[in-house]
Design a protein around this motif. Structure first.
Motif, PDB file in Angstrom:
ATOM      1  N   GLN A   1      38.117  23.593  60.243  1.00 18.80           N
ATOM      2  CA  GLN A   1      37.284  22.653  59.527  1.00 18.80           C
ATOM      3  C   GLN A   1      36.779  23.379  58.700  1.00 18.80           C
ATOM      4  O   GLN A   1      36.655  23.027  56.802  1.00 18.80           O
TER       5      GLN A   1
ATOM      6  N   ARG B   1      26.973  23.513  66.233  1.00 13.33           N
ATOM      7  CA  ARG B   1      27.000  22.278  65.862  1.00 13.33           C
ATOM      8  C   ARG B   1      28.432  22.117  66.602  1.00 13.33           C
ATOM      9  O   ARG B   1      29.379  21.255  66.414  1.00 13.33           O
TER      10      ARG B   1
ATOM     11  N   VAL C   1      31.497  22.882  65.087  1.00 10.09           N
ATOM     12  CA  VAL C   1      32.509  22.828  63.851  1.00 10.09           C
ATOM     13  C   VAL C   1      33.476  23.332  64.074  1.00 10.09           C
ATOM     14  O   VAL C   1      32.797  24.790  64.210  1.00 10.09           O
TER      15      VAL C   1
ATOM     16  N   TRP D   1      24.297  22.279  58.394  1.00  8.39           N
ATOM     17  CA  TRP D   1      24.590  20.767  58.940  1.00  8.39           C
ATOM     18  C   TRP D   1      24.601  19.566  57.726  1.00  8.39           C
ATOM     19  O   TRP D   1      25.723  18.524  57.989  1.00  8.39           O
TER      20      TRP D   1
ATOM     21  N   GLY E   1      28.868  18.370  57.862  1.00 11.19           N
ATOM     22  CA  GLY E   1      29.414  17.124  59.279  1.00 11.19           C
ATOM     23  C   GLY E   1      28.907  16.015  58.622  1.00 11.19           C
ATOM     24  O   GLY E   1      29.664  15.290  58.797  1.00 11.19           O
TER      25      GLY E   1
END
Length: 431
Positions: A4, A24, A26, A299, A302
Motif C-alpha cells: 500500500q 492500522r 496498512v 491516518w 487510508g
C-alpha cells in the motif's frame, strides 16, 4: 500491487509513519539507502507535542526512560560559572498538558525505540533509484534491481532527498555559507553530567550536553574545519585545559540551510520531514516537525478524500517553523516559548477565535473514565459527548468537528471516517 505504502528513508519521520501504518494494519515497506541505523544525535530535543504523539503510539514509557527533562545550562568563563539557566523554568505537567517541556534524548535513541516496535521491518542498504506513477500506482525501482508497485510513495529521505529531486519539486530558500556548526557525539573527561556546559566569546561558542542513558556528550561549536577528534580537542582547549575529549563516535559539519518545498504532494507521492523542509537547529524543531508530518499523513493514507489536506495543513506549519528557528538562530536566545513546544500548533481557520475550535489540538484532561488521551489513543475517530455538546476528534488528536450537525456533515463528506469511530460520554471527574 505489492504494497500500500512505500516509505523511503528510515529516520524519525519514516519510522514514525511506519509505526502508525503498522498499528492500522496498512501494508507498507520501509527502505533506506544507508547500510545500517544512524548512530548520531543530529537532533536531541523532543518537544511536548511529539511526546503526545509517542503517547498515542504506545511508546512514551520507553521514550521517557531514555530522556531527561530540565537539564540546566551552565555558562562559564574558563572554569568560572557565570550563570545557570533552565530554559523551561516553571514548566511542569498539568492535566491538559501531560508533557510540559523539552525532553533531552538523542535522535539515535528515538530511532532505536521506533525500530524496535517495527521489529525487522526496515530494509537497510536498499536505495531508491527511480520511480514513475500513473492514476492508480507508483512503480519504484530499487538499487538491487527489484521493482515495487505501491499505491503511495512517501519520501522521508532527508534534506538531499532523491524523491524530491526526482519529482522536480522546488526547494526554495537559502544556504548561509558563512555560518557553520561542528557537531559530534563524544566521550569526555573532566565534566559532570548534571549540566549542559557552555563557553563563548567574540570568536564563537562551544557546548557539551550530556546525552541521557548514554556515556556520551553532544559537542557543538561554531566554526569550520574537519569534524575530527583533534579539531574538537583543540576547540575545547581554548576554554578549558582540564577537559579532554577522548573519543568521537559520530561527527558532522553543519551548514545552515533554510529551505522548504513548494509542494508536499505530487500525485501519489508525498514529501515529509527534512525532504520537505530544513532549517536551523536552534529551538530543536527539525526532528519534531518531521514526526508530526508523519503523524498527520499516516491516518489520511487510508482516506483518499483527505489526502489534499496533508499539504494544506502541514505547509503553513513548516513555514512557521522556518520563521521561528531563523529568529532563534539570529538572536542567539536560549529561552523558549509556547511556539517551540509545538503545543500551540493548530490547523484552525481563524487563529484569533476564542475557545476550542476545529483544527485545535484536543487537550488532555481528567474525566470519569480516566484521561482524555487514554480515550483517544488508537486509530479511531472519537466523539466525546460532553455536557456542552459533542466534539469529534481525529485519529491524530486534532478536532475535526464541533456540534451534532457539523459532525454529521463531516461523516457525510468523509464516509470512510466512520469505519473506525467510537462515541464516549464524558463527564468531568469533579461533577
Amino acid at each position: 500491487m505489492d504494497t500500500q505504502v512505500l516509505i523511503i528513508g528510515a529516520g524519525p519521520t519514516g519510522l514514525t509513519l511506519a509505526v502508525d501504518l503498522a498499528r492500522r494494519g496498512v501494508p507498507f515497506r520501509i527502505v533506506d539507502a544507508a547500510p545500517g541505523p544512524f548512530h548520531g544525535s543530529r537532533g536531541k530535543g523532543l518537544q511536548p507535542r511529539s511526546m503526545e504523539v509517542f503517547d498515542d503510539l504506545g511508546l512514551i514509557d520507553e521514550i521517557l526512560a531514555n530522556g531527561r527533562f530540565h537539564v540546566r545550562m551552565r555558562h562559564y568563563r574558563d572554569r568560572e560559572v557565570l550563570r545557570e539557566l533552565d530554559m523551561h523554568e516553571g514548566r511542569h505537567p498539568t492535566p491538559d498538558r501531560p508533557y510540559a517541556s523539552t525532553l533531552i534524548i538523542p535522535q539515535f535513541r528515538v530511532e532505536q525505540i521506533l525500530r524496535d516496535r517495527l521489529g525487522g521491518a526496515v530494509e537497510f542498504g536498499t536505495a531508491l533509484t527511480g520511480f514513475h506513477q500513473d492514476d492508480e500506482h507508483v512503480t519504484a525501482t530499487l538499487g538491487n534491481g527489484e521493482t515495487v508497485s505501491a499505491r503511495y510513495l512517501v519520501g522521508c529521505d532527508g534534506g538531499k532527498s532523491f524523491v524530491r529531486k526526482h519529482l522536480g519539486v522546488g526547494f526554495l530558500g537559502e544556504t548561509w555559507e558563512d555560518q557553520r556548526l561542528l557537531v559530534g557525539d563524544v566521550r569526555a573527561t573532566g565534566l559532570d553530567r548534571e549540566y549542559w556546559h557552555g563557553w563563548g566569546d567574540q570568536t564563537g561558542f562551544v557546548g557539551l550536553c550530556p546525552l541521557p542513558a548514554t556515556d556520551l556528550y553532544q559537542f557543538q561549536a561554531t566554526g569550520d574545519g574537519e569534524p575530527t577528534l583533534e579539531h574538537f580537542r583543540a576547540i575545547i582547549g581554548r576554554y578549558r585545559d582540564d577537559v579532554e575529549i577522548t573519543e568521537v563516535t559520530w561527527s558532522s559539519l553543519y551548514r545552515v540551510n533554510i529551505r522548504m518545498v513548494d509542494r508536499f504532494r505530487v500525485g501519489r507521492v508525498f514529501l515529509a520531514g527534512d525532504a520537505a523542509h530544513v532549517h536551523s537547529p536552534a529551538g530543536g524543531q527539525g526532528m519534531n516537525t518531521g514526526i508530526q508530518d508523519a503523524y498527520n499523513l499516516g491516518w489520511k493514507l487510508g482516506i483518499d478524500a483527505l489526502l489534499d489536506t496533508y499539504e494544506s495543513e502541514r505547509k503553513p506549519v513548516a513555514e512557521s517553523m522556518l520563521g521561528i528557528t531563523t529568529r532563534l538562530h539570529t538572536s542567539g536566545r536560549f529561552e523558549r516559548d509556547e511556539d517551540t513546544l509545538q503545543l500551540s500548533l493548530s490547523y484552525r481557520d481563524d487563529p484569533d477565535a476564542p475557545g476550542l475550535q476545529v483544527g485545535d489540538r484536543m487537550p488532555d484532561g481528567l474525566v470519569e473514565q480516566g484521561r482524555v488521551f487514554d480515550l483517544l489513543r488508537g486509530t479511531h475517530f472519537t466523539t466525546l459527548e460532553r455536557a456542552d455538546g459533542p466534539v469529534l476528534v481525529r485519529p491524530d488528536g486534532y478536532v475535526a468537528a464541533i456540534g451534532r450537525s457539523a459532525i454529521d456533515d463531516y461523516f457525510r463528506l468523509t464516509p470512510a471516517a466512520q469505519h473506525d469511530h467510537r462515541r464516549v460520554t464524558v463527564r468531568d471527574r469533579a461533577a
